[in-house]
Design a protein around this motif. Structure first.
Motif, PDB file in Angstrom:
ATOM      1  N   ALA A   1      39.685  30.971  -2.329  1.00 54.27           N
ATOM      2  CA  ALA A   1      40.573  31.099  -1.174  1.00 54.27           C
ATOM      3  C   ALA A   1      40.019  32.080  -0.151  1.00 54.27           C
ATOM      4  CB  ALA A   1      41.952  31.551  -1.640  1.00 54.27           C
ATOM      5  N   SER A   2      39.400  33.165  -0.622  1.00 52.95           N
ATOM      6  CA  SER A   2      38.903  34.193   0.290  1.00 52.95           C
ATOM      7  C   SER A   2      37.552  33.846   0.875  1.00 52.95           C
ATOM      8  CB  SER A   2      38.836  35.542  -0.432  1.00 52.95           C
ATOM      9  OG  SER A   2      37.892  35.478  -1.489  1.00 52.95           O
ATOM     10  N   ARG A   3      36.782  33.018   0.185  1.00 55.64           N
ATOM     11  CA  ARG A   3      35.418  32.712   0.617  1.00 55.64           C
ATOM     12  C   ARG A   3      35.290  31.300   1.180  1.00 55.64           C
ATOM     13  NH1 ARG A   3      31.675  36.260  -1.354  1.00 55.64           N
ATOM     14  NH2 ARG A   3      30.042  34.691  -1.257  1.00 55.64           N
ATOM     15  N   GLY A   4      36.377  30.556   1.244  1.00 55.21           N
ATOM     16  CA  GLY A   4      36.310  29.214   1.788  1.00 55.21           C
ATOM     17  C   GLY A   4      35.459  28.270   0.979  1.00 55.21           C
ATOM     18  N   GLY A   5      35.323  28.525  -0.294  1.00 51.86           N
ATOM     19  CA  GLY A   5      34.498  27.679  -1.132  1.00 51.86           C
ATOM     20  C   GLY A   5      33.040  28.078  -1.154  1.00 51.86           C
ATOM     21  N   PHE A   6      32.672  29.112  -0.375  1.00 52.03           N
ATOM     22  CA  PHE A   6      31.292  29.596  -0.376  1.00 52.03           C
ATOM     23  C   PHE A   6      31.004  30.234  -1.732  1.00 52.03           C
ATOM     24  CE2 PHE A   6      27.595  32.043   0.650  1.00 52.03           C
ATOM     25  CZ  PHE A   6      27.005  31.438   1.750  1.00 52.03           C
TER      26      PHE A   6
ATOM     27  N   CYS B   1      23.916  43.937   1.819  1.00 54.11           N
ATOM     28  CA  CYS B   1      23.911  45.343   1.412  1.00 54.11           C
ATOM     29  C   CYS B   1      24.881  46.168   2.235  1.00 54.11           C
ATOM     30  CB  CYS B   1      22.496  45.904   1.531  1.00 54.11           C
ATOM     31  SG  CYS B   1      21.352  45.228   0.309  1.00 54.11           S
ATOM     32  N   ALA B   2      25.225  45.675   3.427  1.00 56.12           N
ATOM     33  CA  ALA B   2      26.230  46.351   4.248  1.00 56.12           C
ATOM     34  C   ALA B   2      27.636  45.860   3.904  1.00 56.12           C
ATOM     35  CB  ALA B   2      25.939  46.122   5.728  1.00 56.12           C
ATOM     36  N   GLU B   3      27.731  45.043   2.848  1.00 53.90           N
ATOM     37  CA  GLU B   3      29.005  44.498   2.367  1.00 53.90           C
ATOM     38  C   GLU B   3      29.696  43.654   3.431  1.00 53.90           C
ATOM     39  OE1 GLU B   3      31.408  47.504   0.584  1.00 53.90           O
ATOM     40  OE2 GLU B   3      29.898  48.047  -0.906  1.00 53.90           O
ATOM     41  N   ILE B   4      28.886  42.914   4.188  1.00 56.11           N
ATOM     42  CA  ILE B   4      29.404  41.957   5.169  1.00 56.11           C
ATOM     43  C   ILE B   4      29.053  40.579   4.639  1.00 56.11           C
ATOM     44  CG2 ILE B   4      29.355  41.229   7.588  1.00 56.11           C
ATOM     45  CD1 ILE B   4      28.100  43.993   8.222  1.00 56.11           C
ATOM     46  N   ARG B   5      29.925  39.970   3.912  1.00 53.51           N
ATOM     47  CA  ARG B   5      29.645  38.682   3.298  1.00 53.51           C
ATOM     48  C   ARG B   5      30.951  37.963   2.980  1.00 53.51           C
ATOM     49  NH1 ARG B   5      29.225  38.834  -2.467  1.00 53.51           N
ATOM     50  NH2 ARG B   5      27.356  37.575  -2.425  1.00 53.51           N
ATOM     51  N   PRO B   6      30.897  36.629   2.931  1.00 54.61           N
ATOM     52  CA  PRO B   6      29.734  35.782   3.168  1.00 54.61           C
ATOM     53  C   PRO B   6      29.501  35.561   4.660  1.00 54.61           C
ATOM     54  CG  PRO B   6      31.598  34.413   2.613  1.00 54.61           C
ATOM     55  CD  PRO B   6      32.073  35.838   2.501  1.00 54.61           C
ATOM     56  N   THR B   7      28.251  35.282   5.028  1.00 58.00           N
ATOM     57  CA  THR B   7      27.904  35.052   6.425  1.00 58.00           C
ATOM     58  C   THR B   7      27.026  33.816   6.549  1.00 58.00           C
ATOM     59  OG1 THR B   7      25.894  36.399   6.310  1.00 58.00           O
ATOM     60  CG2 THR B   7      27.939  37.528   6.954  1.00 58.00           C
ATOM     61  N   ARG B   8      26.899  33.358   7.786  1.00 61.91           N
ATOM     62  CA  ARG B   8      25.932  32.329   8.140  1.00 61.91           C
ATOM     63  C   ARG B   8      25.112  32.847   9.324  1.00 61.91           C
ATOM     64  NH1 ARG B   8      25.142  28.274   4.354  1.00 61.91           N
ATOM     65  NH2 ARG B   8      27.097  27.223   3.821  1.00 61.91           N
TER      66      ARG B   8
ATOM     67  N   GLY C   1      18.794  39.008  15.107  1.00 60.70           N
ATOM     68  CA  GLY C   1      19.605  37.876  14.681  1.00 60.70           C
ATOM     69  C   GLY C   1      21.077  38.198  14.722  1.00 60.70           C
ATOM     70  N   LEU C   2      21.864  37.151  14.688  1.00 63.13           N
ATOM     71  CA  LEU C   2      23.318  37.277  14.644  1.00 63.13           C
ATOM     72  C   LEU C   2      23.814  36.601  13.381  1.00 63.13           C
ATOM     73  CD1 LEU C   2      26.154  37.863  15.688  1.00 63.13           C
ATOM     74  CD2 LEU C   2      25.982  35.799  17.117  1.00 63.13           C
ATOM     75  N   MET C   3      24.448  37.385  12.525  1.00 61.57           N
ATOM     76  CA  MET C   3      25.060  36.872  11.310  1.00 61.57           C
ATOM     77  C   MET C   3      26.572  36.920  11.499  1.00 61.57           C
ATOM     78  SD  MET C   3      22.239  36.403   9.663  1.00 61.57           S
ATOM     79  CE  MET C   3      22.683  36.096   7.956  1.00 61.57           C
ATOM     80  N   VAL C   4      27.250  35.819  11.249  1.00 63.72           N
ATOM     81  CA  VAL C   4      28.689  35.733  11.475  1.00 63.72           C
ATOM     82  C   VAL C   4      29.417  35.614  10.134  1.00 63.72           C
ATOM     83  CG1 VAL C   4      30.547  34.429  12.552  1.00 63.72           C
ATOM     84  CG2 VAL C   4      28.350  34.654  13.721  1.00 63.72           C
ATOM     85  N   ARG C   5      30.365  36.521   9.932  1.00 67.49           N
ATOM     86  CA  ARG C   5      31.150  36.480   8.708  1.00 67.49           C
ATOM     87  C   ARG C   5      32.055  35.250   8.717  1.00 67.49           C
ATOM     88  NH1 ARG C   5      33.224  41.025   5.582  1.00 67.49           N
ATOM     89  NH2 ARG C   5      32.830  42.399   7.367  1.00 67.49           N
ATOM     90  N   LEU C   6      32.061  34.515   7.628  1.00 67.35           N
ATOM     91  CA  LEU C   6      32.843  33.292   7.554  1.00 67.35           C
ATOM     92  C   LEU C   6      34.335  33.575   7.437  1.00 67.35           C
ATOM     93  CD1 LEU C   6      30.682  31.176   5.074  1.00 67.35           C
ATOM     94  CD2 LEU C   6      30.705  31.082   7.561  1.00 67.35           C
ATOM     95  N   LEU C   7      35.112  32.679   8.029  1.00 67.44           N
ATOM     96  CA  LEU C   7      36.557  32.710   7.846  1.00 67.44           C
ATOM     97  C   LEU C   7      36.893  32.080   6.495  1.00 67.44           C
ATOM     98  CD1 LEU C   7      37.640  31.603  11.423  1.00 67.44           C
ATOM     99  CD2 LEU C   7      37.801  33.910  10.454  1.00 67.44           C
ATOM    100  N   PRO C   8      38.071  32.359   5.949  1.00 67.10           N
ATOM    101  CA  PRO C   8      38.407  31.846   4.614  1.00 67.10           C
ATOM    102  C   PRO C   8      38.250  30.332   4.463  1.00 67.10           C
ATOM    103  CG  PRO C   8      39.983  33.521   5.257  1.00 67.10           C
ATOM    104  CD  PRO C   8      39.111  33.278   6.459  1.00 67.10           C
ATOM    105  N   HIS C   9      38.462  29.563   5.546  1.00 70.04           N
ATOM    106  CA  HIS C   9      38.401  28.103   5.419  1.00 70.04           C
ATOM    107  C   HIS C   9      36.998  27.548   5.651  1.00 70.04           C
ATOM    108  CE1 HIS C   9      38.812  28.688   9.783  1.00 70.04           C
ATOM    109  NE2 HIS C   9      38.186  27.523   9.895  1.00 70.04           N
ATOM    110  N   GLN C  10      36.027  28.407   6.016  1.00 68.51           N
ATOM    111  CA  GLN C  10      34.696  27.906   6.370  1.00 68.51           C
ATOM    112  C   GLN C  10      33.774  27.892   5.150  1.00 68.51           C
ATOM    113  OE1 GLN C  10      33.997  30.763   9.614  1.00 68.51           O
ATOM    114  NE2 GLN C  10      33.979  29.033  11.034  1.00 68.51           N
ATOM    115  N   PRO C  11      33.042  26.795   4.964  1.00 71.20           N
ATOM    116  CA  PRO C  11      32.137  26.690   3.813  1.00 71.20           C
ATOM    117  C   PRO C  11      30.812  27.420   4.053  1.00 71.20           C
ATOM    118  CG  PRO C  11      32.041  24.688   5.103  1.00 71.20           C
ATOM    119  CD  PRO C  11      33.111  25.544   5.722  1.00 71.20           C
TER     120      PRO C  11
END
Length: 209
Positions: A10-15, A141-148, A199-209
């Protein structure tokens, strides 16, 4: 599905929540090193045609040994071993993480013959592969996950050589909501900057795979 896995989903959107492997079999490092050697020889030799067929049989036999043992992404070992060059993944360059934390990640390693793009210089496409891996490690390592990865820009300052020790360092330069901007450099042993990346890394929303 367990309650824990339901919460994670639920929190990771299936990631998939892929974590480093601490108890990887020592034989994996030997196997991946052999694959790297095979890749180097494939692009740098011209044997008798019959040897290609014999070599293919050996590779096919290795594939047959492993076939039937496939597991899920979170159970596979290769690509998750921090102590092995390239995390134990045969397609990643043989670099090793030397330091990692919320303030940045440093890697050391080299490129080999299989990474040549021409005239003994590293192929331009191999360098973004390394940087994308580095950016992923930086945000993890900066605890920003999951990202794309939203974008990755590389500036090529000088020719990147093969078979020479190199260092790369990346860090989060700016945070803007779900956006994590990462800057990174790759240097030669004498400190010469070979390439730079942002680069730009974007943290995923709960519904994003």
């Amino acid at each position: 599905m367990t309650e824990a896995s339901k919460t994670a989903s639920a929190s990771r959107g299936g990631f998939p929540d892929v974590r480093p492997v601490e108890d990887a079999p020592p034989e994996l490092g030997r196997f991946v090193a052999a694959l790297h050697r095979l890749q180097d020889l494939t692009v740098s030799t011209r044997p008798d045609p019959a040897l290609w067929a014999a070599a293919a049989e050996h590779v096919e036999s290795a594939g047959a040994l492993l076939d039937g043992h496939q597991v899920s992404e979170v159970e596979a070992v290769a690509g998750r071993v921090l102590s092995l060059p390239g995390l134990g993944h045969p397609l990643l360059p043989p670099w090793t993480i030397t330091s990692a934390g919320p303030d940045g990640v440093t890697m050391a390693g080299h490129f080999t013959q299989s990474h040549v793009g021409g005239n003994q210089a590293v192929h331009g496409g191999m360098i973004p592969l390394l940087y994308d891996w580095l950016c992923g490690m930086v945000v993890t390592c900066a605890e920003i996950r999951p990202t794309r990865t939203a974008y990755l820009h590389v500036d090529y300052r000088k020719i990147t050589p093969i078979d020479e020790p190199l260092t790369a360092h990346g860090r989060v330069s700016e945070l803007d909501g779900r956006k994590a901007f990462v800057t990174a450099t790759m240097t030669a042993a004498d400190g010469t900057v070979l390439t730079e990346a942002n680069g730009l890394m974007v943290r995923l929303l709960p519904h994003q795979p």
